[in-house]
Design an enzyme around this catalytic site. Structure first.
Site, PDB file in Angstrom:
ATOM      1  N   HIS A 107      18.136   5.797  11.151  1.00  0.00           N
ATOM      2  CA  HIS A 107      18.110   6.138   9.729  1.00  0.00           C
ATOM      3  C   HIS A 107      18.452   4.929   8.861  1.00  0.00           C
ATOM      4  O   HIS A 107      19.016   5.087   7.788  1.00  0.00           O
ATOM      5  CB  HIS A 107      19.039   7.327   9.470  1.00  0.00           C
ATOM      6  CG  HIS A 107      18.637   8.525  10.264  1.00  0.00           C
ATOM      7  ND1 HIS A 107      17.583   9.341   9.908  1.00  0.00           N
ATOM      8  CD2 HIS A 107      19.078   9.006  11.455  1.00  0.00           C
ATOM      9  CE1 HIS A 107      17.413  10.282  10.816  1.00  0.00           C
ATOM     10  NE2 HIS A 107      18.321  10.093  11.780  1.00  0.00           N
ATOM     11  N   LYS A 122      50.862  -6.979   9.167  1.00  0.00           N
ATOM     12  CA  LYS A 122      51.051  -5.873  10.104  1.00  0.00           C
ATOM     13  C   LYS A 122      51.298  -4.545   9.398  1.00  0.00           C
ATOM     14  O   LYS A 122      50.755  -3.518   9.769  1.00  0.00           O
ATOM     15  CB  LYS A 122      52.232  -6.211  11.028  1.00  0.00           C
ATOM     16  CG  LYS A 122      52.504  -5.185  12.094  1.00  0.00           C
ATOM     17  CD  LYS A 122      51.441  -5.216  13.156  1.00  0.00           C
ATOM     18  CE  LYS A 122      51.634  -4.158  14.222  1.00  0.00           C
ATOM     19  NZ  LYS A 122      50.392  -3.927  14.977  1.00  0.00           N
ATOM     20  N   GLU A 161      36.946   2.015  16.596  1.00  0.00           N
ATOM     21  CA  GLU A 161      38.083   1.127  16.847  1.00  0.00           C
ATOM     22  C   GLU A 161      37.610  -0.208  17.434  1.00  0.00           C
ATOM     23  O   GLU A 161      38.149  -1.274  17.097  1.00  0.00           O
ATOM     24  CB  GLU A 161      39.078   1.831  17.777  1.00  0.00           C
ATOM     25  CG  GLU A 161      40.298   1.033  18.168  1.00  0.00           C
ATOM     26  CD  GLU A 161      41.137   0.541  17.004  1.00  0.00           C
ATOM     27  OE1 GLU A 161      40.895   0.914  15.848  1.00  0.00           O
ATOM     28  OE2 GLU A 161      42.053  -0.269  17.258  1.00  0.00           O
ATOM     29  N   TRP A 191      52.961 -12.175   1.953  1.00  0.00           N
ATOM     30  CA  TRP A 191      51.562 -11.756   1.962  1.00  0.00           C
ATOM     31  C   TRP A 191      51.210 -11.592   0.492  1.00  0.00           C
ATOM     32  O   TRP A 191      51.724 -10.710  -0.196  1.00  0.00           O
ATOM     33  CB  TRP A 191      51.390 -10.445   2.711  1.00  0.00           C
ATOM     34  CG  TRP A 191      49.953 -10.064   2.902  1.00  0.00           C
ATOM     35  CD1 TRP A 191      49.123 -10.472   3.898  1.00  0.00           C
ATOM     36  CD2 TRP A 191      49.173  -9.199   2.068  1.00  0.00           C
ATOM     37  NE1 TRP A 191      47.873  -9.929   3.742  1.00  0.00           N
ATOM     38  CE2 TRP A 191      47.870  -9.133   2.623  1.00  0.00           C
ATOM     39  CE3 TRP A 191      49.433  -8.474   0.912  1.00  0.00           C
ATOM     40  CZ2 TRP A 191      46.853  -8.381   2.059  1.00  0.00           C
ATOM     41  CZ3 TRP A 191      48.409  -7.725   0.352  1.00  0.00           C
ATOM     42  CH2 TRP A 191      47.139  -7.685   0.926  1.00  0.00           C
ATOM     43  N   CYS A 249      54.935  -8.592   3.451  1.00  0.00           N
ATOM     44  CA  CYS A 249      56.014  -9.565   3.292  1.00  0.00           C
ATOM     45  C   CYS A 249      57.206  -9.203   4.189  1.00  0.00           C
ATOM     46  O   CYS A 249      57.562  -8.048   4.340  1.00  0.00           O
ATOM     47  CB  CYS A 249      56.537  -9.663   1.869  1.00  0.00           C
ATOM     48  SG  CYS A 249      55.293 -10.107   0.678  1.00  0.00           S
ATOM     49  N   ARG A 289      54.345  -9.840   9.187  1.00  0.00           N
ATOM     50  CA  ARG A 289      54.240  -9.028   7.969  1.00  0.00           C
ATOM     51  C   ARG A 289      53.541  -9.781   6.833  1.00  0.00           C
ATOM     52  O   ARG A 289      53.264  -9.205   5.787  1.00  0.00           O
ATOM     53  CB  ARG A 289      55.633  -8.605   7.513  1.00  0.00           C
ATOM     54  CG  ARG A 289      56.347  -7.715   8.516  1.00  0.00           C
ATOM     55  CD  ARG A 289      57.672  -7.286   7.962  1.00  0.00           C
ATOM     56  NE  ARG A 289      57.488  -6.392   6.850  1.00  0.00           N
ATOM     57  CZ  ARG A 289      57.514  -5.065   6.921  1.00  0.00           C
ATOM     58  NH1 ARG A 289      57.718  -4.491   8.073  1.00  0.00           N
ATOM     59  NH2 ARG A 289      57.343  -4.331   5.857  1.00  0.00           N
ATOM     60  N   LYS A 341      38.521  -3.785  15.671  1.00  0.00           N
ATOM     61  CA  LYS A 341      39.252  -4.821  16.404  1.00  0.00           C
ATOM     62  C   LYS A 341      38.496  -6.142  16.349  1.00  0.00           C
ATOM     63  O   LYS A 341      39.062  -7.199  16.105  1.00  0.00           O
ATOM     64  CB  LYS A 341      39.401  -4.341  17.853  1.00  0.00           C
ATOM     65  CG  LYS A 341      40.627  -4.502  18.593  1.00  0.00           C
ATOM     66  CD  LYS A 341      41.895  -3.823  18.258  1.00  0.00           C
ATOM     67  CE  LYS A 341      42.265  -3.663  16.838  1.00  0.00           C
ATOM     68  NZ  LYS A 341      43.169  -2.575  16.564  1.00  0.00           N
ATOM     69  N   ASN A 344      59.714  -7.651  -1.578  1.00  0.00           N
ATOM     70  CA  ASN A 344      58.594  -7.092  -0.826  1.00  0.00           C
ATOM     71  C   ASN A 344      58.147  -5.843  -1.568  1.00  0.00           C
ATOM     72  O   ASN A 344      58.944  -4.930  -1.760  1.00  0.00           O
ATOM     73  CB  ASN A 344      59.052  -6.736   0.591  1.00  0.00           C
ATOM     74  CG  ASN A 344      58.005  -5.932   1.353  1.00  0.00           C
ATOM     75  OD1 ASN A 344      56.817  -6.069   1.111  1.00  0.00           O
ATOM     76  ND2 ASN A 344      58.464  -5.095   2.267  1.00  0.00           N
ATOM     77  N   GLY A 345      56.903  -5.828  -2.027  1.00  0.00           N
ATOM     78  CA  GLY A 345      56.410  -4.656  -2.756  1.00  0.00           C
ATOM     79  C   GLY A 345      55.609  -5.100  -3.962  1.00  0.00           C
ATOM     80  O   GLY A 345      55.148  -6.243  -4.035  1.00  0.00           O
ATOM     81  N   GLU A 404      38.548  -7.690  12.815  1.00  0.00           N
ATOM     82  CA  GLU A 404      39.886  -8.073  12.388  1.00  0.00           C
ATOM     83  C   GLU A 404      40.318  -9.426  12.933  1.00  0.00           C
ATOM     84  O   GLU A 404      40.916 -10.221  12.209  1.00  0.00           O
ATOM     85  CB  GLU A 404      40.837  -6.969  12.881  1.00  0.00           C
ATOM     86  CG  GLU A 404      42.258  -7.086  12.448  1.00  0.00           C
ATOM     87  CD  GLU A 404      43.083  -5.907  12.944  1.00  0.00           C
ATOM     88  OE1 GLU A 404      42.681  -5.234  13.922  1.00  0.00           O
ATOM     89  OE2 GLU A 404      44.153  -5.660  12.371  1.00  0.00           O
TER      90      GLU A 404
HETATM   91  O1  M6R Z   1      51.486   1.143  10.744  1.00  0.00           O
HETATM   92  P1  M6R Z   1      50.260   1.974  10.606  1.00  0.00           P
HETATM   93  O2  M6R Z   1      49.823   2.583  11.869  1.00  0.00           O
HETATM   94  O3  M6R Z   1      50.377   3.012   9.513  1.00  0.00           O
HETATM   95  O4  M6R Z   1      49.132   0.964  10.156  1.00  0.00           O
HETATM   96  C1  M6R Z   1      47.844   1.404   9.839  1.00  0.00           C
HETATM   97  C2  M6R Z   1      46.868   0.253   9.789  1.00  0.00           C
HETATM   98  O5  M6R Z   1      47.241  -0.661   8.808  1.00  0.00           O
HETATM   99  C3  M6R Z   1      46.748  -0.478  11.121  1.00  0.00           C
HETATM  100  O6  M6R Z   1      46.423   0.401  12.147  1.00  0.00           O
HETATM  101  C4  M6R Z   1      45.675  -1.584  11.037  1.00  0.00           C
HETATM  102  O7  M6R Z   1      44.428  -1.006  10.855  1.00  0.00           O
HETATM  103  C5  M6R Z   1      45.717  -2.436  12.300  1.00  0.00           C
HETATM  104  N1  M6R Z   1      46.097  -3.777  11.974  1.00  0.00           N
HETATM  105  C6  M6R Z   1      44.414  -2.553  12.985  1.00  0.00           C
HETATM  106  O8  M6R Z   1      44.514  -3.291  14.165  1.00  0.00           O
END
Ligand code: M6R
Length: 608
Positions: A504, A603, A481, A76, A2, A27, A485, A100-101, A488
């Site tokens: 396996h 984010k 990674e 969010w 949020c 966010r 990506k 937010n929280g 996501e």
């Molecule tokens: O702000 P942070 O690096 O702690 O965030 C960690 C993850 O939430 C962040 O890397 C997330 O996996 C990304 N959106 C992936 O692209």
């Protein structure tokens, strides 16, 4: 998660809040809303499911008259579905509140205050608003302090009271808030990006404090009996609004992919002295690298994947245990760490709740903590023993790209310094390592320049619901990674597999035309990886092979081959990362998806 913003000052509050929300939207973007204190002192709430753009259009229709103070929220969803009623701000009697929280004891509070029949939403946040209204007797500071004693969980609140026109109050516990008195008036937000158009000076709202914004001042109060004033340290941000704009790129993600070489240089170059990595300007003493007998890396998501690469690099070189743990697991695991463990915490935002909890746990075990963080002044940066800032500038796209590269750059430099201090590298070897690291930067540029040819291969990937990423050693760490990506932002189910592990079980999933992105850049396991690629090819996979330019492979091995420049094996992650990011970017684009704001994500993950 949020985004929240509060404003009071001479300018039009509606515009400031809506523009601020647009920059905070990464966010959370399930719904958005604003509350304005109108000229007759009434509070006008406008909120709507959907993105800030929809809210803007709606406000243009329904908000009449002007206003100079207000609060805004982009959500969010945690508690309660994505509905107009669950959107913030929440109103309860004389109170209008955004949050937010997560308020963990909202059920208990609902019962304690007999709120069952009053609630019009399913949110924990509305409960906080109603409790605050019940305990409010005309003194905002007293009531907010009491609310803070009652609620359990995490919160950044911005609050307006009907009888306090022009004033915005705020409080936080765990969830981030930054504030400033700017040339446009007083502002507070969950994130700096909302303040940057108006100022480069800000302060981090300390936890367990109350902030009062008026058109002329921002005051911070302790929670003691007399509400003593607290004077926070004013910080200066070293990037401007351009850094948080698309600047001609169609998406933030593509812009941020392009920014990587520059971000790498900004992160590495100031920390080279006499050819060696040097962290003295960061205040990081060599003793922490020499005194430890183990390294434990803790992070989430992409940051954790940077840790996986670092582990594969560090452990064979340093010959001490290097462990990587997902922060949300680490915090409940009774990890084997002590005062001889160097705990490295990685976080772009510096606010990820699980990573923060992991940091606190590491402290309680007596470990020294070193945080690799991008956002200056963030909670993790402030609470860790030492901090190594990456200089990526603001990362706006939800999918992390440049933050990953600079986290890796920082980890590579740390590894090099440790190897040198612990006698694993001579000064010359350490200097050569740094030269190789810098050579990775032009290699990234080479791959960025090939974006159009990478775009061409996407049709083969987006036709399939699944994709696999395989590799061995460091290449396996990179695969993790790549798969994240792709999942996501393209919503294609993707899995990363150690190439030798395929037989396996997983190879049962490889059938005709299933895309396999195979990474083979590590010489010592090259032949083994090639054999594994042959095995998937023999089962009909559509193989996209990523190798170094000079690697020799026969033409029948892969359907498509992408060649990266011939950098040293340890540094291939940098050009490979660019390729994997571009694959995900163009897959998302090819499926007409929202690249920068993929569904269900946000984010900064500031709730558990
Ligand atoms: O702000 P942070 O690096 O702690 O965030 C960690 C993850 O939430 C962040 O890397 C997330 O996996 C990304 N959106 C992936 O692209």
């Amino acid at each position: 998660m949020c985004g929240i913003i509060g404003y009071t000052g001479p300018l039009d509050a509606k515009d400031i809040l809506l523009n601020g929300l647009a920059t905070l939207e990464y966010r959370g973007y399930d719904s958005a809303g604003i509350a304005l204190c109108m000229e007759d002192s009434s509070i006008c709430v406008t909120k709507k499911v959907g993105k800030v753009k929809a809210l803007k259009e709606y406000c243009d229709q329904v908000v009449k008259g002007s206003s100079h103070s207000g609060i805004g929220h982009t959500r969010w969803a945690t508690h309660g579905g994505v509905t107009d009623a669950n959107a913030h701000p929440h109103q309860a009697g004389r109170v209008t509140l955004i949050h937010n929280g997560i308020i963990e004891n909202y059920h208990a509070l609902t019962e304690q205050f007999g709120l069952q029949d009053e609630l019009v939403s399913q949110t924990d946040s509305e409960v906080a608003a109603r409790v605050l209204d019940r305990i409010y007797t005309g003194d905002p500071l007293m009531a907010i302090r009491e609310l803070m004693r009652l609620v359990e969980g995490s919160y950044g609140f911005c609050i307006m009271f009907d009888d306090q026109p022009g004033a915005v109050f705020a409080a936080r516990s765990v969830s981030p808030l930054v504030a400033s008195y700017t040339r446009a008036g007083a502002m507070i937000a969950s994130d700096l990006t909302a303040l940057i158009p108006y100022t480069n000076q800000y302060f981090v709202v300390p936890e367990q404090h109350i902030v009062k914004l008026t058109p002329y001042k921002v005051h911070v109060y302790e929670l003691d009996d007399t509400f003593s004033k607290f004077y926070p340290e004013i910080m200066t941000v070293n990037w401007n609004m351009d850094a948080a704009m698309k600047n001609g790129f169609p998406h933030f993600m593509l812009k941020e992919i392009h920014e990587q070489p520059d971000a790498m240089k900004k992160t590495i170059l100031p920390r080279i002295s006499k050819g060696l990595p040097d962290f003295s300007d960061d205040g990081i003493p060599d003793s922490i690298f020499m005194d430890c007998n183990a390294v434990h890396i803790v992070a989430c998501g992409t940051a954790m994947h940077a840790g996986m690469v670092a582990r594969a690099l560090m452990e064979p070189l340093l010959r001490i245990p290097v462990t990587v743990t997902i922060a949300s697991e680490f915090r409940y695991e009774q990890p084997l760490i002590d005062e001889k463990t160097l705990v490295m915490i990685i976080s772009q935002s510096g606010e990820t709740i699980d990573t923060l909890a992991a940091l606190r746990l590491a402290h309680s075990c007596g470990s020294k903590t070193l945080a690799i963080v991008n956002v200056k002044g963030s909670t993790i940066a402030r609470e860790s023993d030492y901090v190594l800032y990456t200089h990526a500038g603001p990362e706006i796209a939800v999918a992390s790209t440049k933050a990953y590269s600079v986290q890796l750059a920082a980890l590579y430099m740390l590894c090099c310094r440790m190897a040198f201090l612990r006698g694993k590298y001579t000064a010359q070897q350490a200097a050569d390592f740094m030269t190789d690291l810098l050579d990775a930067v032009p290699a990234m540029e080479v791959m960025i320049a090939q974006q159009e040819s990478i775009r061409q291969i996407i049709t083969h990937i987006i036709q399939s619901p699944d994709a696999f990423f395989i590799g061995r050693g460091l290449d396996y760490a990179f695969s993790l990674e790549g798969a994240l990506k792709l999942k996501e932002i393209s919503y294609i189910h993707a899995e990363a597999y150690a190439a030798g592990e395929l037989k396996h079980g997983t190879i049962a999933l490889i059938s005709d035309q299933v895309p396999v992105i195979a990474i083979a850049t590590q010489q010592h396991v090259f032949a083994k990886t090639i054999s594994n690629i042959r095995e998937v090819k023999a089962r009909g996979a559509f193989v996209i092979l990523l190798t170094k330019e000079s690697s020799v492979v026969d033409d029948t091995l892969a359907d498509i081959r992408i060649r990266i420049p011939d950098v040293d094996d340890r540094f291939t992650v940098f050009p490979i990362a660019v390729v994997l990011q571009l694959i995900a970017y163009y897959a998302s684009l090819g499926k007409n998806l929202d690249v920068d704001q993929p569904r269900n994500l946000a984010k900064s993950v500031t709730v558990e």
